[in-house]
Design a protein around this motif. Structure first.
Motif, mmCIF file in Angstrom:
data_model
loop_
_atom_site.group_PDB
_atom_site.id
_atom_site.type_symbol
_atom_site.label_atom_id
_atom_site.label_comp_id
_atom_site.label_asym_id
_atom_site.label_seq_id
_atom_site.Cartn_x
_atom_site.Cartn_y
_atom_site.Cartn_z
ATOM 1 N N LEU A 309 -30.801 39.493 -10.048
ATOM 2 C CA LEU A 309 -30.270 38.585 -9.038
ATOM 3 C C LEU A 309 -28.865 38.204 -9.491
ATOM 4 N N LEU A 310 -27.866 38.472 -8.657
ATOM 5 C CA LEU A 310 -26.500 38.132 -9.049
ATOM 6 C C LEU A 310 -25.689 37.701 -7.848
ATOM 7 N N GLY A 311 -24.591 37.010 -8.111
ATOM 8 C CA GLY A 311 -23.735 36.570 -7.024
ATOM 9 C C GLY A 311 -22.514 35.843 -7.532
ATOM 10 N N THR A 312 -21.713 35.381 -6.577
ATOM 11 C CA THR A 312 -20.455 34.710 -6.893
ATOM 12 C C THR A 312 -20.277 33.518 -5.958
ATOM 13 N N ASN A 313 -19.252 32.725 -6.229
ATOM 14 C CA ASN A 313 -18.902 31.602 -5.358
ATOM 15 C C ASN A 313 -17.755 31.996 -4.433
ATOM 16 N N LEU A 314 -17.660 31.352 -3.308
ATOM 17 C CA LEU A 314 -16.656 31.717 -2.315
ATOM 18 C C LEU A 314 -15.241 31.512 -2.824
ATOM 19 N N ASP A 315 -15.017 30.449 -3.586
ATOM 20 C CA ASP A 315 -13.660 30.078 -4.000
ATOM 21 C C ASP A 315 -13.541 30.034 -5.523
ATOM 22 N N GLU A 316 -13.952 31.113 -6.186
ATOM 23 C CA GLU A 316 -13.995 31.148 -7.649
ATOM 24 C C GLU A 316 -12.655 30.775 -8.289
ATOM 25 N N ALA A 317 -11.568 31.259 -7.721
ATOM 26 C CA ALA A 317 -10.252 31.075 -8.352
ATOM 27 C C ALA A 317 -9.343 30.189 -7.517
ATOM 28 N N SER A 318 -9.919 29.215 -6.837
ATOM 29 C CA SER A 318 -9.103 28.367 -5.962
ATOM 30 C C SER A 318 -8.023 27.610 -6.723
ATOM 31 N N PHE A 319 -8.228 27.382 -8.001
ATOM 32 C CA PHE A 319 -7.204 26.710 -8.805
ATOM 33 C C PHE A 319 -5.897 27.481 -8.830
ATOM 34 N N SER A 320 -5.977 28.796 -8.636
ATOM 35 C CA SER A 320 -4.773 29.629 -8.729
ATOM 36 C C SER A 320 -3.841 29.457 -7.536
ATOM 37 N N LYS A 321 -4.268 28.719 -6.521
ATOM 38 C CA LYS A 321 -3.374 28.444 -5.391
ATOM 39 C C LYS A 321 -2.129 27.678 -5.844
ATOM 40 N N PHE A 322 -2.228 27.036 -6.985
ATOM 41 C CA PHE A 322 -1.133 26.187 -7.450
ATOM 42 C C PHE A 322 -0.307 26.840 -8.560
ATOM 43 N N PHE A 323 -0.506 28.140 -8.775
ATOM 44 C CA PHE A 323 0.171 28.823 -9.875
ATOM 45 C C PHE A 323 1.653 29.066 -9.604
ATOM 46 N N TYR A 324 1.993 29.494 -8.401
ATOM 47 C CA TYR A 324 3.365 29.912 -8.108
ATOM 48 C C TYR A 324 3.893 29.144 -6.902
ATOM 49 N N LEU A 325 5.150 28.714 -7.007
ATOM 50 C CA LEU A 325 5.765 27.965 -5.915
ATOM 51 C C LEU A 325 6.257 28.887 -4.804
ATOM 52 N N ARG A 326 6.749 30.069 -5.183
ATOM 53 C CA ARG A 326 7.355 30.967 -4.192
ATOM 54 C C ARG A 326 6.392 32.091 -3.827
ATOM 55 N N ALA A 327 6.382 32.445 -2.548
ATOM 56 C CA ALA A 327 5.498 33.502 -2.060
ATOM 57 C C ALA A 327 5.802 34.834 -2.726
ATOM 58 N N SER A 328 7.080 35.133 -2.937
ATOM 59 C CA SER A 328 7.446 36.413 -3.553
ATOM 60 C C SER A 328 6.923 36.495 -4.979
ATOM 61 N N ALA A 329 6.912 35.367 -5.675
ATOM 62 C CA ALA A 329 6.397 35.355 -7.050
ATOM 63 C C ALA A 329 4.907 35.628 -7.067
ATOM 64 N N ARG A 330 4.179 35.084 -6.101
ATOM 65 C CA ARG A 330 2.743 35.345 -6.032
ATOM 66 C C ARG A 330 2.470 36.815 -5.800
ATOM 67 N N SER A 331 3.181 37.420 -4.879
ATOM 68 C CA SER A 331 2.951 38.831 -4.570
ATOM 69 C C SER A 331 3.265 39.724 -5.760
ATOM 70 N N ARG A 332 4.371 39.425 -6.457
ATOM 71 C CA ARG A 332 4.709 40.223 -7.645
ATOM 72 C C ARG A 332 3.656 40.053 -8.736
ATOM 73 N N ALA A 333 3.189 38.826 -8.907
ATOM 74 C CA ALA A 333 2.166 38.571 -9.924
ATOM 75 C C ALA A 333 0.882 39.326 -9.603
ATOM 76 N N ALA A 334 0.503 39.344 -8.329
ATOM 77 C CA ALA A 334 -0.710 40.047 -7.926
ATOM 78 C C ALA A 334 -0.610 41.539 -8.220
ATOM 79 N N LEU A 335 0.531 42.147 -7.877
ATOM 80 C CA LEU A 335 0.709 43.572 -8.134
ATOM 81 C C LEU A 335 0.730 43.856 -9.632
ATOM 82 N N ARG A 336 1.331 42.976 -10.403
ATOM 83 C CA ARG A 336 1.427 43.159 -11.852
ATOM 84 C C ARG A 336 0.039 43.169 -12.498
ATOM 85 N N LEU A 337 -0.791 42.207 -12.149
ATOM 86 C CA LEU A 337 -2.099 42.142 -12.807
ATOM 87 C C LEU A 337 -3.021 43.266 -12.337
ATOM 88 N N LEU A 338 -2.920 43.659 -11.054
ATOM 89 C CA LEU A 338 -3.729 44.777 -10.579
ATOM 90 C C LEU A 338 -3.282 46.089 -11.220
#
Length: 526
Positions: A309-338
């Motif tokens: 039996l396994l599962g996850t929560n809907l908003d596991e990483a909701s804290f990360s909404k506050f990581f980056y102020l600029r939208a472009s920084a978020r997108s670059r960070a997402a591509l970098r980690l992936l």
């Protein structure tokens, strides 16, 4: 054995000696706290495989919790709590003589923090509401438990903490009948890093037969260490300890444990590697204890064939909404980690999250990368050979929804353990109310109990099965104020993750591989 000293509390026989617990008549439970299952891991034993607890004469008092593994406190000081003599566990059961199923619980805490006796995890309500013998385990953490230091030279184990957990399961198998537990009906269970431990143990052949069901809540399944990570973090630990580059494991055994923990905490936050999804700590595929990556072993059907039996929560990483102020920084960070895992398919994954430009899309992408996507793949693979059930926890108090945090990581523990007063979000929850939580608690505890006792969650919860494009299955129980079953939730995103390679961290970091002396075509584990 006639001994008047046995009369003060319930006494159980273990392979190391007799232990005396206590009875809480008001709660209707018996408890044994701080029961040793392993020897002290300090000094010469540091970084090595654990040994069973040495024996003792007479009756050992087990009425107070033992210290957790050494760990930081994340306070304004650099105080370290815990002790290396940490291999002990706590047992809770209803105050009856009935033989009951057993739950062995592994705590979370990012592989660096946590304890068997955290208020949420003490299991008083769980043991009585589910009618089980509940065993909560301490094991080594951080630099002392989740680093593979073999690249430094000297004798060490690749997976000290995983071996601690294996030793605890051996102890349960040999001793739990003395506590009224059924050694032939054992469920391993954990959340977050503890959930990842459950999945890892399902891939440890020497653990097969020691448990009969598994529950993994929000497990970060793909966060295992590659050769590149093991080598990087071993060198970084030496650097943070201000020791010579040629320092060996034997030299680290002579260092102060608290200093090693502080150095481990420093490298976790100061190395800059978290932006590459490169966590300091996690199990290591060593080819022996853990033969291969769990995702690979599940795909090949080599894992333990037990109900899951396994599962996850809907908003596991909701804290990360506050990581980056600029939208472009978020997108670059997402591509970098992936790209750190799979530079070829990273952009395709990012597309289904609209580039992860918005705060919500970035948080969802991160949560899916770490928790949901690996869990879905694991569920589909396991369902091909063994009974599997999957859930998603969507419930959140109004205050958390208003703050944009929603059903954040670990929130489901309040319902599973029936202990909302112990939740880390309890102060916020008071302002938003907890409407619906008692009903969800009753539902989840009923399902978890049925699974533990009978190997299925019962009720209106269809088993998870990987479907075809024309026949979607993938039944997922959605726990919320109005609990439902969804089939193949987020199907477009699931398909986007299908070709993404989660196995080999470092593939997208050729410059780092070269610096570490590893060719980019080397096998990722050894």
């Amino acid at each position: 054995m006639n001994d008047s000293s046995f009369s003060a509390g319930p006494v159980a026989a273990t392979t190391s000696g007799y232990v005396r617990g206590s009875v809480d008549a008001e709660l209707g439970i018996r408890t044994w706290k701080g029961v040793p299952f392993g020897a002290d891991t300090a000094g010469p034993a540091r970084f090595r495989s654990p040994e069973p607890a040495p024996g003792w004469y007479g009756v050992r008092e087990c009425t107070t919790y033992g210290p957790p593994a050494p760990q930081p406190t994340y306070s304004w000081t650099d105080r370290i709590i815990g002790a290396e003599d940490c291999l002990h566990l706590d047992v809770v059961r209803p105050d009856t003589e009935e033989e009951l199923p057993v739950v062995v619980y592994f705590h979370g805490g990012s592989f660096i923090m946590g304890a068997s006796h955290e208020e949420m995890l003490r299991g008083f309500n769980l043991a009585t509401s589910m009618d089980v013998v509940y065993v909560s385990v301490n094991f080594r953490l951080g630099a002392l438990g989740y680093l593979d230091l073999r690249s430094l030279g000297g004798e060490s184990a690749a997976n000290p903490a995983l071996l601690d957990q294996l030793l605890a399961l051996d102890w349960v198998h040999d001793n739990i009948d003395s506590f009224g537990g059924d050694p032939h009906n054992v469920t391993i269970m954990g959340e977050s890093a503890g959930g990842a431990s459950v999945i890892a143990l399902m891939c440890v052949p020497s653990a097969f037969g020691l448990y009969h069901r598994a529950i993994a809540q929000s497990p970060p399944i793909s966060l295992l260490h590659s050769t590149a990570q093991s080598t990087l973090w071993a060198r970084e630990l030496v650097y943070r300890m201000a020791l010579p580059r040629q320092t060996t494991v034997d030299a680290l055994r002579r260092e102060n444990a608290a200093d090693l923990v502080r150095a481990g905490q420093s490298m976790m936050w100061g190395s800059g590697e978290l932006i590459y999804l490169n966590s300091c700590y996690g199990p290591t595929v060593d080819g022996t204890v853990l033969p291969d990556h769990p995702l690979t072993m599940f795909h090949n059907g080599e894992q333990a064939q037990v109900p899951l039996l396994l599962g996850t929560n809907l908003d596991e990483a909701s804290f990360s909404k506050f990581f980056y102020l600029r939208a472009s920084a978020r997108s670059r960070a997402a591509l970098r980690l992936l790209s750190a895992f799979d530079p070829v398919n990273a952009a395709d994954v990012l597309d289904v999250y609209d580039g992860a430009v918005s705060r919500a899309d970035f948080a969802e992408m991160l949560a899916d990368a770490v928790f949901w996507a690996p869990a879905v793949q694991t569920a589909a693979a396991h369902a091909a050979t063994s009974p599997t059930w999957m859930y998603r926890f969507d419930y959140a108090p109004a205050a958390l929804r208003w703050l944009g945090l929603g059903a954040m990581h670990s929130l489901e523990l309040s319902a599973v353990f029936g202990a909302p007063e112990a939740s880390r979000a309890r102060n916020l929850s008071r302002w938003g109310g907890l409407d619906g939580l008692p009903e969800i608690t009753e539902q989840m505890q009923s399902h978890w109990s049925n699974f533990i006792h009978h190997g299925n969650p019962g009720g209106q919860w269809p088993a998870y099965q990987a479907g075809t494009p024309d026949e979607p299955r993938r039944a997922t129980k959605i726990f919320d104020v109005d609990t439902t079953v969804e089939y193949d939730p987020k199907s477009e995103k699931r398909r986007a993750w299908y070709d993404y390679d989660m196995l080999e961290w470092g593939t997208g970091r050729p410059e780092l591989l070269a610096e570490l002396g590893l060719a980019d075509d080397d096998p990722w584990w050894y």
